[in-house]
Design a protein around this motif. Structure first.
Motif, PDB file in Angstrom:
ATOM      1  N   LEU A 118      -1.511  -8.217  34.990  1.00 22.02           N
ATOM      2  CA  LEU A 118      -0.052  -8.243  34.869  1.00 22.02           C
ATOM      3  C   LEU A 118       0.465  -6.981  34.179  1.00 22.02           C
ATOM      4  N   ALA A 119      -0.285  -6.507  33.170  1.00 21.18           N
ATOM      5  CA  ALA A 119       0.123  -5.278  32.477  1.00 21.18           C
ATOM      6  C   ALA A 119       0.077  -4.083  33.423  1.00 21.18           C
ATOM      7  N   ASP A 120      -0.972  -4.016  34.252  1.00 23.24           N
ATOM      8  CA  ASP A 120      -1.071  -2.917  35.215  1.00 23.24           C
ATOM      9  C   ASP A 120       0.053  -2.988  36.244  1.00 23.24           C
ATOM     10  N   GLU A 121       0.350  -4.204  36.708  1.00 19.54           N
ATOM     11  CA  GLU A 121       1.433  -4.351  37.683  1.00 19.54           C
ATOM     12  C   GLU A 121       2.774  -3.959  37.073  1.00 19.54           C
ATOM     13  N   ARG A 122       2.995  -4.350  35.807  1.00 23.99           N
ATOM     14  CA  ARG A 122       4.253  -4.006  35.148  1.00 23.99           C
ATOM     15  C   ARG A 122       4.360  -2.488  34.944  1.00 23.99           C
ATOM     16  N   ALA A 123       3.252  -1.871  34.531  1.00 26.37           N
ATOM     17  CA  ALA A 123       3.271  -0.420  34.337  1.00 26.37           C
ATOM     18  C   ALA A 123       3.535   0.298  35.654  1.00 26.37           C
ATOM     19  N   SER A 124       2.912  -0.193  36.727  1.00 23.74           N
ATOM     20  CA  SER A 124       3.135   0.417  38.040  1.00 23.74           C
ATOM     21  C   SER A 124       4.581   0.232  38.487  1.00 23.74           C
ATOM     22  N   LEU A 125       5.132  -0.964  38.236  1.00 23.88           N
ATOM     23  CA  LEU A 125       6.527  -1.217  38.612  1.00 23.88           C
ATOM     24  C   LEU A 125       7.477  -0.313  37.843  1.00 23.88           C
ATOM     25  N   LEU A 126       7.247  -0.157  36.534  1.00 23.54           N
ATOM     26  CA  LEU A 126       8.109   0.712  35.734  1.00 23.54           C
ATOM     27  C   LEU A 126       7.999   2.162  36.191  1.00 23.54           C
TER      28      LEU A 126
END
Length: 362
Positions: A118-126
């Protein structure tokens, strides 16, 4: 690096294997004291697994070997009369405790994987969002500039046609949106701020005087502390402009808007209070989010695209501060808290003391 990590992991496991084998030998040699090396084996197995978390197959194989070997030795001693039969119950009990620990460790490992994903997905989204904001802003700048130039020529030829004035006003609004998008795109960059020592009182007075001529409101300049804070003057001015613009937007003619500040220790709090409509309770938590519409927050039909307060939040957080808002039927108050305030009186006393010491020493 993988080879080194694998060799280290293997070395720990081989060391535990040697330790377990030595304790098995001790169980066979000291029959009357075999419960001590027995517990050494199970405790060390639990510790090693807690750090390694083996795969299911390797875990079950290791557990089976330890269960069978320790159980067989205790069974032989029970049959020989050197141990009580009740000692045999230690083996399944220790196995059950180990399996419970295995279950919890694997659950925790799975939860950590979910959190990391989830952290990787959030970082990628940002990252994609920041790239979009930056690219979209740059792409919009050129056609807006060209359109403005042609409209200004047309305005001079027609002598101020109302349709051209409206189009120019809308282009000016688009330009402001583009500038805010670019500002948000740069907010997370390390060179976003150019901090200087700002004298709080004259700085806020200048901001207040500039806005007091913008709209017919009951403008008030509240108490201001004497001292300085280290901040980016342009970024701080943009944040205050966004707050005051928001206050003007959601107040009527004659409503009060007050700019004030207070200091508590090393913290500076700058407040913008207005007598506008109250903010809906369900909007308070997301009011500083990007694209959170201000009109939805204050139940008004007017408003922007929801970038102003997001910019305020980004600027204050870049300074290591935080934004808060309180609201009631009497209006709303936005507070910007900045660290590193230096009181002028304290600085004056420090300077006077240093001067006095210098005179005494001379």
């Amino acid at each position: 690096m993988r080879v080194i990590a694998w060799s280290r992991r293997r070395a720990v496991e081989l060391a535990w294997g040697a330790f377990a084998a030595a304790n098995l030998a001790a169980m066979a040699y000291w029959e009357a004291w075999e419960t001590i090396p027995f517990h050494f084996i199970w405790v060390s197995l639990t510790l090693v697994y807690g750090f390694r978390v083996w795969r299911v197959g390797a875990t079950l194989w290791t557990l089976s070997v330890v269960f069978a070997s320790t159980g067989a030795l205790i069974l032989l001693d029970v049959q020989g009369g050197s141990q009580l039969a009740g000692e045999l119950f230690e083996v399944p009990l220790m196995s059950a405790m180990f399996l419970a620990m295995v279950w919890h460790a694997r659950r925790r490992q799975q939860a950590m994987r979910v959190v990391e994903r989830l952290a990787d997905e959030r970082a990628s989204l940002l990252e994609r969002q920041e790239r979009f904001l930056h690219d979209a802003s740059h792409e919009l700048r050129t056609p807006v500039t060209i359109a403005r130039g042609h409209l200004e020529v047309l305005q001079r030829l027609r002598g101020g046609a109302p349709e051209v004035d409206v189009a120019l006003d809308e282009l000016h609004r688009i330009e402001r949106i583009v500038e805010r998008l670019l500002l948000l795109a740069k907010a997370d960059q390390p060179d976003f701020l150019a901090a200087h020592d700002i004298d709080v009182e004259p700085f806020l007075e200048e901001v207040f005087m500039r806005w007091s001529e913008v709209a017919p409101r009951a403008w008030r300049l509240g108490p201001l502390p004497r001292g300085s804070v280290r901040a980016d003057p342009e970024a701080l001015r943009n944040a205050l402009d966004a707050l005051l613009e928001n206050a003007v937007k959601y107040t009527e003619a004659g409503d009060a808007i007050e700019l004030r500040a207070r200091a508590r220790g090393r913290e500076l709090a700058i407040e913008v209070a207005d007598e506008g409509f109250a903010i809906a309770p369900d909007a308070l938590e997301r009011i500083f989010d990007r694209f959170a519409r201000a009109d939805a927050a204050r139940t008004r039909a007017q408003g922007g695209v929801g970038l102003g307060l997001a910019i305020v939040d980004a600027i204050v957080k870049a300074h290591g501060g935080r934004c808060t808002v309180t609201t009631s039927d009497a209006g709303s108050t936005f507070t910007l808290r900045f660290p590193g305030f230096r009181d002028a009186l304290v600085l004056g006393r420090t300077a006077a003391g240093a001067s006095g010491l210098a005179r005494l020493s001379s």
